[in-house]
Design an enzyme around this catalytic site. Sequence first.
Site, mmCIF file in Angstrom:
data_model
loop_
_atom_site.group_PDB
_atom_site.id
_atom_site.type_symbol
_atom_site.label_atom_id
_atom_site.label_comp_id
_atom_site.label_asym_id
_atom_site.label_seq_id
_atom_site.Cartn_x
_atom_site.Cartn_y
_atom_site.Cartn_z
ATOM 1 N N TYR A 148 0.986 -1.178 0.083
ATOM 2 C CA TYR A 148 0.085 -0.124 -0.056
ATOM 3 C C TYR A 148 0.812 1.162 -0.030
ATOM 4 C CZ TYR A 148 -3.349 3.447 1.534
ATOM 5 O OH TYR A 148 -4.097 4.672 1.515
ATOM 6 N N ASP A 249 9.790 2.402 0.152
ATOM 7 C CA ASP A 249 8.565 3.307 0.821
ATOM 8 C C ASP A 249 8.809 2.794 2.446
ATOM 9 O OD1 ASP A 249 6.461 4.261 1.995
ATOM 10 O OD2 ASP A 249 4.843 3.411 0.620
ATOM 11 N N LYS A 277 5.159 8.337 8.922
ATOM 12 C CA LYS A 277 4.545 8.141 10.133
ATOM 13 C C LYS A 277 5.487 8.528 11.313
ATOM 14 C CE LYS A 277 1.450 5.273 7.979
ATOM 15 N NZ LYS A 277 -0.032 5.763 7.831
HETATM 16 N N1 PMP Z 1 3.048 4.205 2.282
HETATM 17 C C1 PMP Z 1 2.767 3.375 3.070
HETATM 18 C C2 PMP Z 1 3.565 2.173 3.118
HETATM 19 C C3 PMP Z 1 1.761 3.423 4.171
HETATM 20 O O1 PMP Z 1 1.787 2.530 4.870
HETATM 21 C C4 PMP Z 1 0.766 4.411 3.878
HETATM 22 C C5 PMP Z 1 -0.341 4.855 4.951
HETATM 23 N N2 PMP Z 1 -0.749 3.856 5.624
HETATM 24 C C6 PMP Z 1 1.164 5.515 3.136
HETATM 25 C C7 PMP Z 1 2.102 5.535 2.179
HETATM 26 C C8 PMP Z 1 0.211 6.705 2.799
HETATM 27 O O2 PMP Z 1 0.436 7.513 3.765
HETATM 28 P P1 PMP Z 1 -0.569 8.397 4.498
HETATM 29 O O3 PMP Z 1 -1.851 7.747 5.086
HETATM 30 O O4 PMP Z 1 -0.080 9.420 5.115
HETATM 31 O O5 PMP Z 1 -1.131 9.380 2.896
#
Ligand code: PMP
Length: 446
Positions: A148, A249, A277
């Site tokens: 994701y 990521d 995060k």
């Molecule tokens: N990349 C990863 C690996 C994530 O876990 C997430 C969110 N769960 C995102 C991108 C997107 O981040 P955001 O919810 O801050 O837009």
Amino acid sequence: MTRPTSRSLAQSNAHFRRAVDRLPLGVSSSFRYWGDDRTIYVERGKGGRLWDVDGNEYVDYRLGYGPAILGYADDRVDAAARAGMEVGGVFALSTRRELAVAERIAKMVPSVELVRFSNSGTEAVMAALRLARAYTGREAYVLVEGSYHGLFDAAMWMANVADWQPGQGDPAKVPYSRGIPQTVGALAHLTPMNDSERLEDLFRRHGDRLAAMLIEPIQGNCCAISARPEFVRLARALCDRHGVLLIVDEVKTGFRVAKGGVQALIGVRPDISTFAKAMANGYQIAAIGGRAEVMRTFRPGGAAHGGTYTAHSVALAAAEKTLEILDETPALADIAAYGERLKAGIGAILDRRGIVHSFSGHPAMFGLFFAAAPPDNYRDWKRSDYSFYDALARRLHDAGVICEPDSREPWFVCAAHDAACLADTLQGFEAALDQTLDLVEAEALA
Ligand code: PMP
């Protein structure tokens, strides 16, 4: 605050009935809707715990999907954020603190030579993909099944494992939701985690049209399924051979599983990394970092990047303090040690009842499976008894322990989880497990 033995959600339920008239599903993110009578509204959070509007107290292992790495409302970070507020917000101009935070990130993550800030994980990954496309002049990209990467259209393609059975060939590539144009998905190539042959084949067939391969080596939204280091090293080698950029990521793993992120644990050097995060203990900031030559493509005539709220003075000050703490104190070692104790405690409770289980990921963000070994890829997740997990998660909420109701979301640990949190969690886990087993038995007899 006393811990209720059976929880009442009367206030949350009443609020839901009002909220749903003004907010779709009564919430601001669809994942926060847990059913008309189980959606809870938070009064406040502190440390590793939160309290709902009915006064129920919970030990929280969602932590907002990971941001609260030091615990909710950390006094040190909040004081820094208040000082950041004095700076004045956003100016459509830069402030000096941006460099200080960039220097800290570069020190903690050696592959990061230059940094750009964003406001969310979605924005950061979206910018990283645009950067890779601008740098390579190509458009296609690789996604690993089960990953994701945020809410933008190009990232929202997944393997439909839910409607797939082993032996049926590959699961279909489908968008995460309606409203995502099919034409966008044509550029996305999905490949299973840890399948080297499939990856080599994909690069052989499409390598020269690929701008980037995106990977979460610990899948933060898919059971903390982990890439074998040799799989990521193969991805690195294939990217090098075909002129493709490797984007790791680290939105969930960054500043959590190690100071240098999951790339430090594996020993791989991405071209671009994305962070969000854990960066500012819950304040809204994200970062794109990477190889200088690539990053300098962010320029007029190159890849567009910016945004009104980018590097907001409050979030930036919170990031400076959070990263200082993560870099200069044993916080991450403490988090990992707590995660090990939690896994051992849960494991002992399950062992006493003869329940087959395993853990995946890292002690700071781990998945719990009712299968002898954790899945190696998203297709494998089908082997585990996730319906039992789903039933258990509901009982855990009733018992004052918050984990995601969906077994694909890992448990997150923060530095404020302490011995009292652990004792309450294990007590709650044992009670919730026995209730779930009773329920399963009753269903079997019915
Ligand atoms: N990349 C990863 C690996 C994530 O876990 C997430 C969110 N769960 C995102 C991108 C997107 O981040 P955001 O919810 O801050 O837009």
